[in-house]
Design a protein around this motif. Structure first.
Motif, PDB file in Angstrom:
ATOM      1  N   ARG A 174      10.718 -11.017-147.137  1.00  0.00           N
ATOM      2  CA  ARG A 174      11.102 -11.207-148.027  1.00  0.00           C
ATOM      3  C   ARG A 174      12.252 -12.004-148.978  1.00  0.00           C
ATOM      4  O   ARG A 174      12.604 -13.125-148.188  1.00  0.00           O
ATOM      5  CB  ARG A 174      12.716  -9.909-148.032  1.00  0.00           C
ATOM      6  N   LYS A 190       6.462  -3.565-143.788  1.00  0.00           N
ATOM      7  CA  LYS A 190       6.603  -2.277-144.110  1.00  0.00           C
ATOM      8  C   LYS A 190       5.749  -1.042-143.760  1.00  0.00           C
ATOM      9  O   LYS A 190       4.360  -0.571-143.306  1.00  0.00           O
ATOM     10  CB  LYS A 190       5.993  -2.548-145.797  1.00  0.00           C
ATOM     11  N   ILE A 225       5.959  -9.460-143.250  1.00  0.00           N
ATOM     12  CA  ILE A 225       5.865  -9.315-144.246  1.00  0.00           C
ATOM     13  C   ILE A 225       7.181 -10.518-144.268  1.00  0.00           C
ATOM     14  O   ILE A 225       8.048 -10.471-143.790  1.00  0.00           O
ATOM     15  CB  ILE A 225       6.582  -7.466-145.083  1.00  0.00           C
ATOM     16  N   SER A 248       9.342  -9.155-152.421  1.00  0.00           N
ATOM     17  CA  SER A 248       8.200  -8.853-150.879  1.00  0.00           C
ATOM     18  C   SER A 248       6.798  -9.472-150.773  1.00  0.00           C
ATOM     19  O   SER A 248       6.559  -8.768-151.963  1.00  0.00           O
ATOM     20  CB  SER A 248       8.378  -7.617-150.079  1.00  0.00           C
ATOM     21  N   VAL A 265      11.198  -1.234-146.202  1.00  0.00           N
ATOM     22  CA  VAL A 265      10.828  -2.514-145.198  1.00  0.00           C
ATOM     23  C   VAL A 265      11.887  -2.336-143.933  1.00  0.00           C
ATOM     24  O   VAL A 265      12.801  -2.164-144.466  1.00  0.00           O
ATOM     25  CB  VAL A 265      11.227  -3.794-146.201  1.00  0.00           C
TER      26      VAL A 265
END
Lengths: 409, 409
Positions: A263, A341, A261, A308, A383
């Motif tokens: 950001r 996550k 993931i 995200s 997250v």
């Protein structure tokens, strides 16, 4: 007696022996007196092999041509399954996506099904034939071959079940059902007897990996009774249906997690909803999945926006933001990759305040920093650093006692 | 400036390097200012691999499903060639047989092309795009995938050239052109500058292997200028056209040979043409290629009938004859396998009596027994023992001085 749609993934058709095993499962269902429609994926690692072949010939393979290439994988499987069934004395016929009338929007690599024209399949079922349909693929109104993206074969099977008003759609996979968490990483994860569409939807969306979210959505919208079970072991799977009578007393049903993931944080936006809608419209137009969105306003009338995305979409996202910087009113933006996550899911959450607070407490107690938070009626997502993902999931699984045996009320 | 159809066989697209080389050849043609349509076969040994996979799952794979399976081979190649061209900065688009509008009769494994609906291809050419079409495959009016049988990609390319009124159809292959005989076996075989359709037709039919007979037939019927040349070496190939001006003085142009021939002899037929037509009608209905037919009548008013087929059709042929024995008035039949056909071809033969006699003399001088004979205006075929095939071809190649340098008149 009714129509059953069976779906077998890549592992279940990975080699000749497994195809023979799959054929046994199909024959068992047919022998119960049901009309059987089977959806299959490409054999084992076929798709990966085709992708690497493409990458050797092009650094950025054209999406239309990738669909043309990848759709051959399922076409191989349908023909092999059909000829194996015929060899066993059953009348079977294979159908590609375009032959099965699976009409999609004109998007390559990630098309949505618009319509399924089932006339041909129905006429085969009426003749007592078993119909084998290629998963993952469709065709546009203009006759272009499309693919449905990751987990597309699940979507094909549920959409077919809906269009054929099937009695059940059974997803055969390499696990024995839906678990409270991924048993490969969380050793005390426990198989669920049943789960609601909404809970499954959150689990699927949150990377539980058993079923594709789009497939669950389809099942929910058309009330298709789903079952997930093992293609190898003959044990009961997990039922996915509207109302889950049992286990209502359990507040949290599962812990899901997903790595890779990124950001993205955008600085210097002028306040005003226009900018925000512009940003997410342009990202959606480029088929970038934005997941969690967080927005804050500061005293100097600027908006700080974080969202995200998946790591793989980072390059495209950065290119799009950079190219449209002036128009979107972006001062600058920062990205942080290597995140994960971790989420808790459960229908009972809505009527139980304090579940989110308990989650944050558990993570804090274990020294795991939370970088983003997102909540819905039936889930709380956080997250965290990718390196802490499994530990966070295990702590939550323990804290909410998900390994406890289910109680039938 | 015009339309050029290029055809690349399995060897020319056998791996990533060869595909890149093929892409260079396509770009060269495009850069000359031509509209380019490319027909490709499956990569190298793909078809063989798919066939063996099918055989593991079924002792007698259903023909419809084999077509479904095998047609994936070319689909992989078209997408790879198209994405490689796009990667090089050229606008290209791939088309399967059904997308390219290649409509065939409803016969699986050996379908004939009925029509090509070229609207889509033409509209791409008008936009300056290179169109890559899957060879060997088509679709019935009912949307069933068919394949064209051995050498089908040659047929696809010539049929496309005819339908598009192309200026030339260039068949790229692993040899540098059409030879007086197969250079793999006859070391002094010589490349021909040009050859007529009829001569090529006899060579193709007689197993010269460079071009499929059906493709040459198509080219002749629609006067498609053909060229056979090497995909690896940049040397001039062989032109195939209506009138070959040069070399008219050469009576024999080539020696062709083909192994795996079976002779079937039927005994006890009552005289009367009805029986004969019934036998060959029923064999044709089962798509068995009968080549040489010899019939003799005896004093007791019985007909002795011999004909040659391919070894691979022996089982089917025997089954059909056995099953219809009574109806066809057959007393019994015998078969002899392990035979070969050796032929001499040349347009000049028709006005030169004594060519056949010379052929028989050469074989007799070398102690090679002739088991069957068949003649046409431009060829004489003999069936001999398979073990004598190459020696027979070499003796004839020498006797007719086919290694002598061509003379331009």
């Amino acid at each position: 007696m009714g129509i059953i749609v069976q779906k077998f993934g890549g592992t279940s058709v990975g080699n000749v022996e497994r195809i023979k095993n799959t054929v046994n499962r199909i024959i068992e269902e047919k022998e119960k007196g049901n009309d059987v429609v089977v959806v299959v994926s490409a054999m084992g690692k076929t798709t990966d092999q085709l992708v690497s072949l493409a990458n050797e010939l092009s650094s950025y393979p054209a999406k239309r041509e990738m669909d043309m290439l990848l759709s051959t994988g399922e076409q191989v499987t349908i023909s092999l399954v059909a000829m194996a069934l015929i060899d066993r004395g059953y009348d079977a016929v294979s159908y590609t996506g375009w032959q099965a009338g699976i009409v999609t929007e004109a998007v390559h690599g990630n098309a949505r099904i618009l319509e399924i024209r089932t006339d041909k399949i129905k006429s085969h079922l009426e003749k007592g034939q078993i119909v084998i349909v290629a998963g993952f693929q469709g065709v546009t109104e203009e006759g272009e071959i499309t693919t449905l993206g990751r987990g597309g074969s699940d979507t094909t099977s549920v959409a077919l079940a809906a269009a054929l008003h099937a009695d059940r759609c059974i997803i055969f996979t390499d696990v024995t059902g839906v678990f409270t968490s991924d048993p490969r990483y969380i050793p005390n994860a426990r198989k669920l007897q049943a789960i609601s569409y909404d809970e499954m939807l959150e689990l699927a969306n949150l990377g539980a990996g058993v079923l594709h979210a789009r497939a669950v959505e389809f099942a929910k919208n058309f009330s298709v009774p789903l079952e997930v079970c093992s293609s190898l072991e003959k044990v009961e799977g997990t039922f996915i249906e509207e109302e889950v009578a049992v286990e209502k007393n359990l507040i949290v049903r599962g812990v899901a997690f997903e790595d890779a993931i990124t950001r993205v944080t955008i600085f210097g936006l002028e306040n005003g909803f226009r900018n925000l809608s512009d940003i997410f419209t342009i990202l959606a137009d480029h088929h970038i999945d934005v997941d969690i969105i967080i927005q804050n306003q500061t005293a100097d009338n600027k908006t700080y926006l974080s969202f995200s995305i998946k790591d793989k979409d980072l390059k495209d996202t950065a290119d799009i933001l950079e190219f449209n910087k002036a128009r979107l009113g972006i001062d600058h933006f920062e990205t942080e990759t290597g995140l994960a996550k971790v989420s808790i899911i459960g229908s009972g959450m809505v009527s139980n305040p304090g579940v989110a607070a308990k989650m944050f407490q558990v993570l804090a107690d274990n020294g795991i920093a939370i970088k983003m938070i997102s909540t819905s009626e039936i889930k709380v997502s956080t997250v965290v650093d990718e390196k802490e993902m499994i530990r966070a999931a295990q702590c939550l699984h323990n804290a909410f006692e998900l390994d406890a045996v289910e109680q039938n009320i």
